[in-house]
Design an enzyme around this catalytic site. Structure first.
Site, short mmCIF file in Angstrom:
data_model
loop_
_atom_site.label_atom_id
_atom_site.label_comp_id
_atom_site.label_asym_id
_atom_site.label_seq_id
_atom_site.Cartn_x
_atom_site.Cartn_y
_atom_site.Cartn_z
CB VAL A 11 -27.58 -18.79 -33.52
CG1 VAL A 11 -28.36 -17.65 -32.89
CG2 VAL A 11 -28.07 -20.12 -32.96
CE LYS A 204 -31.19 -22.72 -26.27
NZ LYS A 204 -31.90 -23.24 -27.41
CB CYS A 260 -27.61 -27.10 -28.60
SG CYS A 260 -27.35 -25.70 -29.69
P1 NAD Z 1 -21.26 -21.15 -34.42
O1 NAD Z 1 -19.99 -21.70 -33.93
O2 NAD Z 1 -21.91 -21.71 -35.63
O3 NAD Z 1 -21.13 -19.58 -34.66
C1 NAD Z 1 -20.50 -18.70 -33.79
C2 NAD Z 1 -19.78 -17.67 -34.61
O4 NAD Z 1 -19.27 -16.66 -33.75
C3 NAD Z 1 -18.59 -18.22 -35.38
O5 NAD Z 1 -18.74 -17.93 -36.76
C4 NAD Z 1 -17.39 -17.47 -34.79
O6 NAD Z 1 -16.39 -17.20 -35.74
C5 NAD Z 1 -18.05 -16.21 -34.29
N1 NAD Z 1 -17.30 -15.50 -33.26
C6 NAD Z 1 -16.72 -16.00 -32.14
N2 NAD Z 1 -16.10 -15.02 -31.46
C7 NAD Z 1 -16.31 -13.87 -32.15
C8 NAD Z 1 -15.91 -12.53 -31.97
N3 NAD Z 1 -15.19 -12.16 -30.93
N4 NAD Z 1 -16.30 -11.61 -32.89
C9 NAD Z 1 -17.03 -11.98 -33.96
N5 NAD Z 1 -17.42 -13.25 -34.20
C10 NAD Z 1 -17.07 -14.18 -33.31
O7 NAD Z 1 -22.28 -21.23 -33.18
P2 NAD Z 1 -23.87 -21.37 -33.23
O8 NAD Z 1 -24.24 -22.79 -33.43
O9 NAD Z 1 -24.42 -20.32 -34.12
O10 NAD Z 1 -24.22 -21.02 -31.71
C11 NAD Z 1 -24.10 -19.70 -31.22
C12 NAD Z 1 -24.79 -19.65 -29.87
O11 NAD Z 1 -26.20 -19.94 -30.03
C13 NAD Z 1 -24.30 -20.70 -28.86
O12 NAD Z 1 -24.37 -20.17 -27.58
C14 NAD Z 1 -25.30 -21.83 -29.00
O13 NAD Z 1 -25.40 -22.62 -27.85
C15 NAD Z 1 -26.57 -21.07 -29.24
N6 NAD Z 1 -27.62 -21.80 -29.98
C16 NAD Z 1 -27.27 -22.59 -31.02
C17 NAD Z 1 -28.27 -23.27 -31.73
C18 NAD Z 1 -27.90 -24.19 -32.86
O14 NAD Z 1 -28.75 -24.98 -33.26
N7 NAD Z 1 -26.70 -24.12 -33.41
C19 NAD Z 1 -29.61 -23.09 -31.37
C20 NAD Z 1 -29.91 -22.24 -30.32
C21 NAD Z 1 -28.92 -21.59 -29.63
#
Ligand code: NAD
Length: 429
Positions: A11, A204, A260
């Site tokens: 994201v 959401k 998700c």
């Molecule tokens: P992800 O695991 O791919 O990415 C999260 C990132 O955050 C990781 O790179 C991690 O290292 C970083 N992170 C964690 N703690 C941190 C900190 N303290 N400081 C800096 N970086 C930090 O996750 P994602 O799939 O991108 O999902 C992120 C959010 O978005 C979640 O809540 C998810 O539910 C939501 N979301 C995801 C999608 C999807 O399709 N993946 C779609 C909509 C919403």
């Protein structure tokens, strides 16, 4: 505008890149140094169609920066977007520790009015807690607003979705923040739903849960089709052409997976319970999803009888096509269960094998689908990649030890498969 994204995953990286593409100055922060290092070298930590080109273009144009330093990002930006993970904890609730940690970090570096945007998927009332956490940790009396702006992109089409969203949801009680958010999204050509923070948070969870309901519903109907001798593809077509229903998310198969749906539905059920409502329907949705995999495994056993020593080839590992994401992929359960019963597993996925290797052991990873078919007693289709739809099936048949295909994604025509001499089973047909 100057924007900081904290959390550079699916994201954060995609939305940061799209904001840069729209002409904003974006700094993407992640705590993982390797990830930031890779991105600075133009290498993508994830696979997403069209992402690399857009990241490299914007990085070269200096509109997109990468760093591990939250302070640098916060100080230089007016908008700070939280896009860290909210994984499930053991009891099914969302683990909000990353959100809390980032809120504290942000607070320490606030040096003027800031808008803190909650983009991660979180249970309702998280915005209030973020607000409180920042208030408690802020160094001086600077003003800030917390906005909920959930993300609806789909992996596999994330850039396209982020560029052309169906709608943009902005939850805030602040007129000042509302104006800035309106400006940020003014040329996305999508309706902007302006609401309060809690309603935005619920939108959401409710949207994801509704989509999961659709998937479990069609999978339940597929079971009835199997029992009655009907065809789920035609049933779904007949239902989906009703504009009130729609054809999307009516594909019977191995059930939903990914990072998700499973966690969000669980988290929505838990937060509903905490608030005093027993959302039983979501419980059933999850149960049907689990059963779908068990039912699929029964078909494999019915065809192979004794699994011990049998070679099962698995085509597709990612939870859906066009992604390398293995989180909660149905293929994981299927492979683990087959291995428990002694099957020998060969597998291929166009993008997810590097991630799969960290999760699935004792699997022979192959370089293409034909190598998987070689000597297999049965082939399983676990992800509907286009590549598998175009296979030379005559060649596949010739390579297999026995031409049995159990298709968990209904990608082939059953009549043609039987004409070709395959022992072919699919879902709801
Ligand atoms: P992800 O695991 O791919 O990415 C999260 C990132 O955050 C990781 O790179 C991690 O290292 C970083 N992170 C964690 N703690 C941190 C900190 N303290 N400081 C800096 N970086 C930090 O996750 P994602 O799939 O991108 O999902 C992120 C959010 O978005 C979640 O809540 C998810 O539910 C939501 N979301 C995801 C999608 C999807 O399709 N993946 C779609 C909509 C919403």
């Amino acid at each position: 505008m100057n924007i900081c994204i904290v959390g550079t995953g699916y994201v954060g990286l995609v939305s940061g890149t799209v904001f840069a593409h729209k002409g904003h100055n974006v700094i993407c922060i992640d705590k993982e140094e390797d990830k930031i290092h890779m991105l600075k070298e133009g290498k993508m930590p994830i696979y997403e169609p069209d992402l690399e080109k857009m990241v490299v273009e914007n990085y070269k144009a200096k509109r997109l920066k990468f760093s591990t330093d939250v302070g640098e990002g916060v100080r230089s930006s007016q908008i700070i977007v939280i896009a860290v993970g909210t994984p499930p904890s053991e009891d099914g609730r969302a683990d909000l520790s990353h959100i809390e940690q980032v809120a504290r970090q942000i607070a320490r570096h606030i040096n003027e009015y800031k808008i803190i945007v909650e983009k991660s998927t979180v249970p309702v009332q998280t915005g209030e807690k973020v607000q409180l956490t920042i208030q408690r940790n802020i160094k001086q009396e600077f003003e800030f607003d917390v906005v909920s702006n959930p993300e609806f992109l789909k992996e596999g089409a994330a850039i396209e979705d982020a560029l052309h969203p169906d709608r943009i949801v902005v939850g805030t009680s602040s007129e000042r923040a509302r104006k800035v958010m309106q400006e940020l999204y003014k040329d996305f050509g999508a309706p902007i739903i302006m609401t309060d923070v809690k309603s935005a948070e619920i939108i959401k969870h409710a949207a994801n849960s509704f989509l999961a309901c659709k998937i479990s519903y069609i999978n339940a109907v597929a079971r009835i089709c199997e029992l009655a001798g009907a065809n789920i593809m035609e049933v779904a077509e007949g239902m989906g052409l009703d504009r009130r229903i729609g054809r999307q998310f009516l594909n019977a198969g191995l059930g939903y997976g990914g990072s998700c749906f499973p966690k969000d539905i669980d988290a929505f059920e838990r937060i509903s319970q905490e608030l005093g409502y027993d959302f039983r329907m979501l419980h059933e949705v999850q149960l049907i999803n689990k059963e779908q995999r068990i039912h699929f495994l029964k078909k494999v056993e019915e065809e192979l009888w004794i699994l011990k020593g049998k070679v099962v080839g698995v085509l597709g590992l990612a939870f859906k096509p066009d992604t390398d994401d293995m989180r909660e992929a149905p293929a994981i359960t299927v492979i683990h269960e087959l291995q428990k019963k002694g099957a020998i597993i060969k597998a291929y996925d166009p993008q997810a094998m590097h991630n799969a290797k960290n999760i699935l052991e004792k699997v022979e990873y192959c370089q293409d689908p034909y190598a998987v078919a070689q000597g297999a007693d049965c082939l399983i289709i676990a992800t509907e990649w286009d590549e598998f739809k175009k296979l030379d099936l005559a060649k596949v048949k010739q390579l297999m030890n026995h031409p049995t295909i159990i298709d968990g994604r209904n990608i082939y025509d059953p009549v043609k498969m039987i004409e070709m001499g395959f022992n072919y089973r699919s879902v709801g047909r």
